[in-house]
Design a protein around this motif. Sequence first.
Motif, PDB file in Angstrom:
ATOM      1  N   PRO A  44      -0.137 -40.811 -22.359  1.00 52.64           N
ATOM      2  CA  PRO A  44      -1.353 -40.363 -21.583  1.00 52.64           C
ATOM      3  C   PRO A  44      -1.903 -41.324 -22.237  1.00 52.64           C
ATOM      4  N   GLU A  45      -1.792 -43.059 -22.714  1.00 51.87           N
ATOM      5  CA  GLU A  45      -2.646 -43.807 -22.241  1.00 51.87           C
ATOM      6  C   GLU A  45      -2.610 -44.427 -21.015  1.00 51.87           C
ATOM      7  N   VAL A  46      -1.074 -44.726 -20.825  1.00 50.56           N
ATOM      8  CA  VAL A  46      -0.459 -45.252 -19.126  1.00 50.56           C
ATOM      9  C   VAL A  46      -0.866 -44.096 -18.293  1.00 50.56           C
ATOM     10  N   ILE A  47      -1.733 -42.890 -18.512  1.00 51.16           N
ATOM     11  CA  ILE A  47      -2.112 -42.130 -17.019  1.00 51.16           C
ATOM     12  C   ILE A  47      -3.103 -42.980 -16.919  1.00 51.16           C
ATOM     13  N   ARG A  48      -4.360 -42.801 -18.611  1.00 50.41           N
ATOM     14  CA  ARG A  48      -5.925 -42.781 -18.603  1.00 50.41           C
ATOM     15  C   ARG A  48      -5.909 -44.059 -17.795  1.00 50.41           C
ATOM     16  N   GLU A  49      -5.594 -44.950 -18.810  1.00 51.79           N
ATOM     17  CA  GLU A  49      -5.805 -46.851 -18.609  1.00 51.79           C
ATOM     18  C   GLU A  49      -5.354 -47.348 -17.130  1.00 51.79           C
ATOM     19  N   ARG A  50      -3.633 -47.059 -17.078  1.00 48.73           N
ATOM     20  CA  ARG A  50      -2.881 -47.729 -15.753  1.00 48.73           C
ATOM     21  C   ARG A  50      -3.321 -46.348 -14.581  1.00 48.73           C
ATOM     22  N   HIS A  51      -2.351 -45.472 -14.049  1.00 51.56           N
ATOM     23  CA  HIS A  51      -2.094 -44.696 -13.241  1.00 51.56           C
ATOM     24  C   HIS A  51      -3.350 -44.100 -12.828  1.00 51.56           C
ATOM     25  N   LEU A  52      -4.007 -43.301 -13.784  1.00 48.85           N
ATOM     26  CA  LEU A  52      -5.637 -42.954 -13.169  1.00 48.85           C
ATOM     27  C   LEU A  52      -6.657 -43.967 -12.611  1.00 48.85           C
ATOM     28  N   PRO A  53      -6.694 -45.194 -13.112  1.00 46.78           N
ATOM     29  CA  PRO A  53      -7.477 -46.366 -12.260  1.00 46.78           C
ATOM     30  C   PRO A  53      -6.844 -46.380 -10.911  1.00 46.78           C
ATOM     31  N   ASN A  54      -6.195 -46.678 -11.026  1.00 44.45           N
ATOM     32  CA  ASN A  54      -4.646 -47.396  -9.761  1.00 44.45           C
ATOM     33  C   ASN A  54      -4.774 -45.887  -8.733  1.00 44.45           C
TER      34      ASN A  54
END
Length: 187
Positions: A44-54
């Motif tokens: 979830p932190e990868v989605i919140r911090e990297r994927h969604l911002p990208n």
Amino acid sequence: MDTYLETERLVLRRFTADDADLLTELDSDPAVMRYLSGGDPTPPEVIRERHLPNILAGYEKWNGDLGLFAAHEKDGGAFIGWFILRPEAEGPLDEVELGYRLRQSAWGKGYATEGSRALLGKAFTELGVRVVWAETMSVNRGSRNVMEKLGMTLAEAIPVPSDMMAVEGSEHGGVRYEITEEQWKQR
């Protein structure tokens, strides 16, 4: 809802900063992630911090015309997954990738073909795209069937990225399908 595109049964919209839970839930299904990570969920932190911002930065970069789009059923509004229509990071804007990731509950209903067909139409009639390509693992027959239904043709065999070598079927490599504007118009 900021509608990007509608089909007979689907509404595609731009993701918002509030959609991390939808992406986390989708990427937590081992069957959905089978040919992407061997079934491992995306943290979830990868989605919140990297994927969604990208994803959100992509809308800025391409004026909201290209990127990753949330897909919802028109009837009831259920989130079923996403579709992608975008160039490579530094690639030309007239060569774009088509892709999709759908919840298991949406499999086998023709949604991947329906959403992809609408995106091809938009790409070739409104966005000045010259060629659309898609890639998957050789063993992912479901995705390959969708690509073939869309009139895409097998362009080449491709190596599987080294970080995916543990994924079932990776030893068979991947495939790239393409369709040009001219081929699309002839369909």
